[in-house]
Design an enzyme around this catalytic site. Structure first.
Site, short mmCIF file in Angstrom:
data_model
loop_
_atom_site.label_atom_id
_atom_site.label_comp_id
_atom_site.label_asym_id
_atom_site.label_seq_id
_atom_site.Cartn_x
_atom_site.Cartn_y
_atom_site.Cartn_z
N ASP A 379 9.34 30.78 56.07
CA ASP A 379 10.01 31.65 57.26
C ASP A 379 9.45 31.52 58.66
O ASP A 379 8.17 31.52 58.46
CB ASP A 379 10.27 32.95 57.03
CG ASP A 379 11.04 33.76 57.69
OD1 ASP A 379 12.42 33.66 57.53
OD2 ASP A 379 10.42 34.68 58.43
N GLU A 408 11.56 26.48 57.97
CA GLU A 408 12.61 27.24 58.66
C GLU A 408 12.26 27.57 59.93
O GLU A 408 11.91 28.51 60.53
CB GLU A 408 13.01 28.54 57.92
CG GLU A 408 14.15 28.98 58.59
CD GLU A 408 14.16 30.34 59.40
OE1 GLU A 408 14.94 30.94 59.93
OE2 GLU A 408 12.96 30.75 59.64
#
Lengths: 648, 648
Positions: A379, A408
């Site tokens: 993330d 990401e």
């Protein structure tokens, strides 16, 4: 004399130069797949017209011995080599090259002997060189003396052809100086790093009964239907305990209602942090069962690795030094203006105690790897130092080379590419916002060109829990089919966030927003089987992808000209066999569109060829030149996926 | 933990990355001209959204202190800087960049204050940062306490605007970690490295009286006529004693007649070697006079530096270890198959005594530099190790940065470019054999594109004593005019071998040969003034070159489309002012040719503009779109050289 001049003078016997190695990306590792051949090209040249010999030394980093493979001349000072990548992990290689005096002599001798001019002295010269190559007591010394005595060129030529001598010569060169290239690195991954279909879902939404919370066990029950759609990787948002302080309510409300489950990305509470499992989801044993159930279906779990803490995370008590205090002693919650994450605190990577923090973060990954997780979706990696990822990924992969990391990062191009260079196995992309033929073409051309294709493995997502693009909001089922087909055929790695995707639910939070209304990030959903869902279509697309190796790489892609901006067409080729695919997609989700597709000689297609549409088995005769296509959304058509049939 | 992982972990506070510096050519030095600005661009970026500060440190290598210039943000993580190159010699520079905590705070504070949201804590945070920046006893501390007490954002903003504070802030950053790029090098040459017109002639052919041998003194008498043609550099083939053993006769005959003077490249005999002057040419004092006479005319001498020996050279006695003996004790003469140089022995650069040999070769250059020579044309540098040239040129230029080296390497592209990277100031090229519009265009596009234009300064020669191209053999006077015009307008450095050139004598040794018949290499010539020679035309071309700064660089060149392959056209622009030139040349030496030249928006020309032909003062009105040109060899026209006149 300055340092540089001393350096030069110490290397005065350097004759051969090695340059312009390709593929290469500076000191970063190239990315390759196991059980393939690595091909390289390199400039090797010297002053004068002396003969050069070159070899490539390569090894897996864990091997003690270098392997050697020949480097062979192509043309115009360009050379090439290839060697097999047989193991997962890191390989290193380097080029070594030197002037080969014996070969230089032989070339000169043959040239002079062919015109019978001034060659006798060359006979003697060659024999002298041979005497130095032969072991002292070798039986050939007598023979050499005889040839030398008679200056007998023919006898010398015969001698050179003898296998004994050939062997000795090839192993007994005496280079004055060997030029050695820098050592270059290759990270060798398993094939799933390059070819994968991802399915993201919230485990807590997998319970069949309304009002009940899904668990790891109810997720296991869902696996067969996900497998039926053809996905390989099941990516779960964080499965850890969720913070209660500043918990977000439905639709990102700043205050949660008592029953709101909170965002899974607000990691940690009194029940544990990054190595704990949310008690409502299950136990470690449940998790092991899930991993096992996936493996049986040849699928695997990807966990979310989100380096951030809810205000209740144990780290805030145990390691307050890892967070940046403001002058009033409070912490600043995470922000990505205008977005505010009051339920999340970032780590302070410039903290004096960063080395301990790095070790702890690695320990989190190690923990889940020990439980059988081999893929991590990271993330927001672009909000942590690149060098941390470089260290972390290399540290993990040096022991567990099967582990893959998906970045990401939705940010500017350079940080996104830098993360890939730092080791991420796959990367999210701008695909979600590239809609027109020109946008898609330009973006793919960038991704498949060197050097990007050497280190950046795109993973195309039509949607995510954070991204509901306008195109999907407006275009309904057909738009979902188009975007899925684009993602799955353009990129060998792709994924969807479901079941919202196959149900083509696409209501935004508000006009102009890319957030889903009633987002699953903040509430528990109950997905019922939907008639007319996209499950079957997705299953067919993934089946075609699996069966056709042209879809197993991204870079062997060539766009075809079409005379209609709503029709995009491209050719894909296989790295493994002669599989060749031509894809035609109608970007217009409303209206029928037709176009002439140009097949020219650059496509490597024959003058006449058959094609079979893998979506409906229809067969057509095509040819070089202009070929007609039409696709009608009203007939539920969004694409042709033609396999090229070369021999009937 | 392996070495790489330890390295990464030691740099855990690194946040900023510096990449993709342009211009750059690896570790080799860039080439620039003195009294210009050096412009650079570079990628600088970090994780997160923190503010970056960057500076460029640069200095002349002999300076002890680094200078600093700002690096400013362009867009999309691209930054730029520029600094002046004020001295000859080598400059070094590097980029330093870091996260600026104060700027990061200020951006965040202003953003929050503008929406009056949660900004009070930011006031305190900013004041804390200021307190650390201020010297302990600074009078502002009291003021800061007051603002802090009231959390008064407006007062803080006023304070930030005060010049005292601005100064302190800019000088008192406390970066956690400064990322520093590699040090890069720039070789700064005098302008003649980039803009020069060369004239090659044999001094022994400068005597006005037939049958007498020219000398350095008779050469001095010729200087005004060479100056009148507008040349800057007078390049002399070797002026040293010529070997007698194996001396070549006329037309490269293997045996010389008693009066044959020999090839000047067969250097050395009992009268001396590379630091001696051929007694027939004159004395050291004559040479000094020549150098002085040139200087008075703002011209200079370029000497030939040919590292090879005649069989009589003193080195063969004094340093037999510098030559490679064959098994029979003989030496192999120089060969460049099929050419044989029986009058020349090469040095053996792999000899064990190479360090002494290198020093001796440097001493030769030093000797002539002491006598006032600042340009050397190096014979066949590609047959000596590149690393030797790297060392030699850097050694010489570190003490005498005004010295220039021209590489006479006619070989494959990579060795030619490598020599330039190793330090040669200028290089011979393939121009002599590029005749058609397509050949010329492709070659120039290669030369002016990065990275070649960063290190390779072309010097275009229509002819040399070794190269009489077929085009000149066949095309007579007009062909000579065309090739001269091409060389002089396409490349800012060019040269001719005269007087054979201005007399357009072009008889080959035999059909298919590029050797001049009765080559001056092997005999003494007596050049009489020729009516209808090209002297005037050459003088005009060189005058135009001097007066128009668009000709003072090679890389600001843009080809224009023409609809006739015999008509080539291009635009040249100045680095120094707004001078802009459009050249049109008829490549056909026989027939009149006409064409439409396309002026499009990429040329940076206005819709309508006047042009003046600098060859005949004719003025035309041109415009964007298609413009008509014709050139007729029968009317003695080979080119238009249009100056663009922007304002009337």
């Amino acid at each position: 004399m300055d340092h540089q001049l001393i350096f030069l003078k110490n290397n005065g016997l350097k004759r051969v130069w090695i340059d312009n190695l390709s593929p290469a990306i500076g000191n970063y590792a190239l990315k390759k797949i196991v059980d393939t051949e690595f091909h390289l090209e390199v400039d090797i040249y010297a002053d004068s017209i002396d003969e050069i010999e070159a070899v490539c030394h390569y090894k897996h980093v864990e091997d003690t011995q270098w392997c050697e493979c020949p480097v062979t001349f192509l043309e115009n000072d360009r050379w090439c080599a290839q060697f097999p990548l047989e193991k997962l992990g890191e390989y290193v290689f380097k080029i070594r090259a030197w002037i080969n005096d014996f070969a230089t002599w032989k070339t000169r001798f043959l040239k002079k002997y062919s015109v019978k001019e001034d060659y006798e002295i060359e006979v003697i010269t060659g024999l002298h060189l041979l005497e130095h190559i032969l072991p002292t007591n070798h039986s050939l010394h007598q023979k050499i003396k005889e040839i030398a005595h008679n200056k007998d060129a023919e006898k010398l030529l015969q001698l050179l052809e003898s296998s004994v001598l050939k062997n000795l010569i090839s192993k007994n060169y005496h280079p004055h100086y060997v030029t050695e290239s820098e050592e270059k690195r290759i990270v060798v991954d398993r094939k799933r790093a390059q070819f994968s279909a991802w399915y993201e879902l919230f485990p807590r939404s997998t319970h069949p009964h309304k009002k009940l919370t899904g668990t790891l066990s109810t997720l296991i029950a869902k696996l067969p239907s996900i497998k039926a759609m053809g996905f390989d990787v099941i990516y779960l948002p964080p499965i850890h305990p969720i913070g209660t302080k500043n918990r977000k309510g439905k639709n990102n409300a700043a205050e949660a209602m008592p029953n709101d489950p909170g965002s899974p990305w607000a990691i940690g509470n009194i029940e544990g942090g990054h190595t704990a499992i949310h008690p409502q989801l299950g136990t470690v044993d449940d998790f092991k069962n899930l991993v096992h159930a996936c493996a049986k279906l040849d699928m695997e779990i990807a966990l979310d690795f989100a380096l951030q803490c809810s205000p209740d995370h144990p780290y805030l008590q145990d390691h307050p030094e890892w967070f940046k205090k403001r002058p009033d002693g409070t912490l600043q919650y995470a922000e990505n203006p205008p977005k505010k994450y009051q339920d999340i605190y970032p780590f302070h990577f410039a903290a004096a105690q960063w080395p301990q923090m790095w070790d702890e973060f690695k320990a989190i990954i190690d923990y889940w790897v020990d439980l059988g997780v081999n893929i991590f979706r990271v993330d927001n990696p672009h909000t942590k130092p690149f060098i941390f990822w470089q260290w972390l990924i290399q540290s993990i992969k040096s022991k567990n080379p099967e582990v893959l990391f998906l970045a990401e990062a939705f940010t500017r191009p350079r940080p996104m590419y830098q993360l890939a260079k730092c080791g991420f196995s796959q990367s999210y992309t701008y695909f979600s916002w590239r809609n027109t033929k020109q946008e898609i073409t330009e973006y793919l051309e960038e991704l498949i060109a060197p050097p990007v294709c050497y280190f950046f493995r795109p993973n195309f997502w039509p949607n995510t829990p954070d991204i509901l693009p306008e195109y999907l909001q407006k275009g309904g089922k057909m738009a979902h089919m188009i975007r899925l087909t684009l993602a799955a055929t353009l990129s060998s790695n792709y994924g969807i966030y479901g079941p919202v995707f196959e149900h083509y639910e696409a209501e935004p939070l508000h006009e102009g927003s890319e957030e889903y209304l009633d987002s699953e990030k903040y509430e528990i959903k109950h997905w019922q089987n939907k008639e007319d869902s996209l499950e079957q279509y997705i299953g067919l697309i993934n089946k075609i992808r699996h069966e056709h190796t042209a879809f197993h790489n991204t870079h062997l892609l060539q766009f075809l000209n079409t005379d209609n901006d709503q029709i995009i067409s491209f050719c894909k080729s296989s790295e493994e066999d002669d599989n060749q695919i031509m894809v035609v997609i109608n970007l217009d989700y409303q209206y029928k569109q037709s176009a002439m597709v140009t097949i020219d000689s650059t496509t490597d297609l024959p003058q006449q060829f058959k094609i079979k549409d893998l979506l409906n088995e229809a067969v057509y005769e095509w040819h070089q030149g202009l070929c007609y296509v039409e696709l009608d959304p009203q007939k539920n058509q969004c694409a042709h996926i033609f396999q090229v049939i070369r021999d009937e």
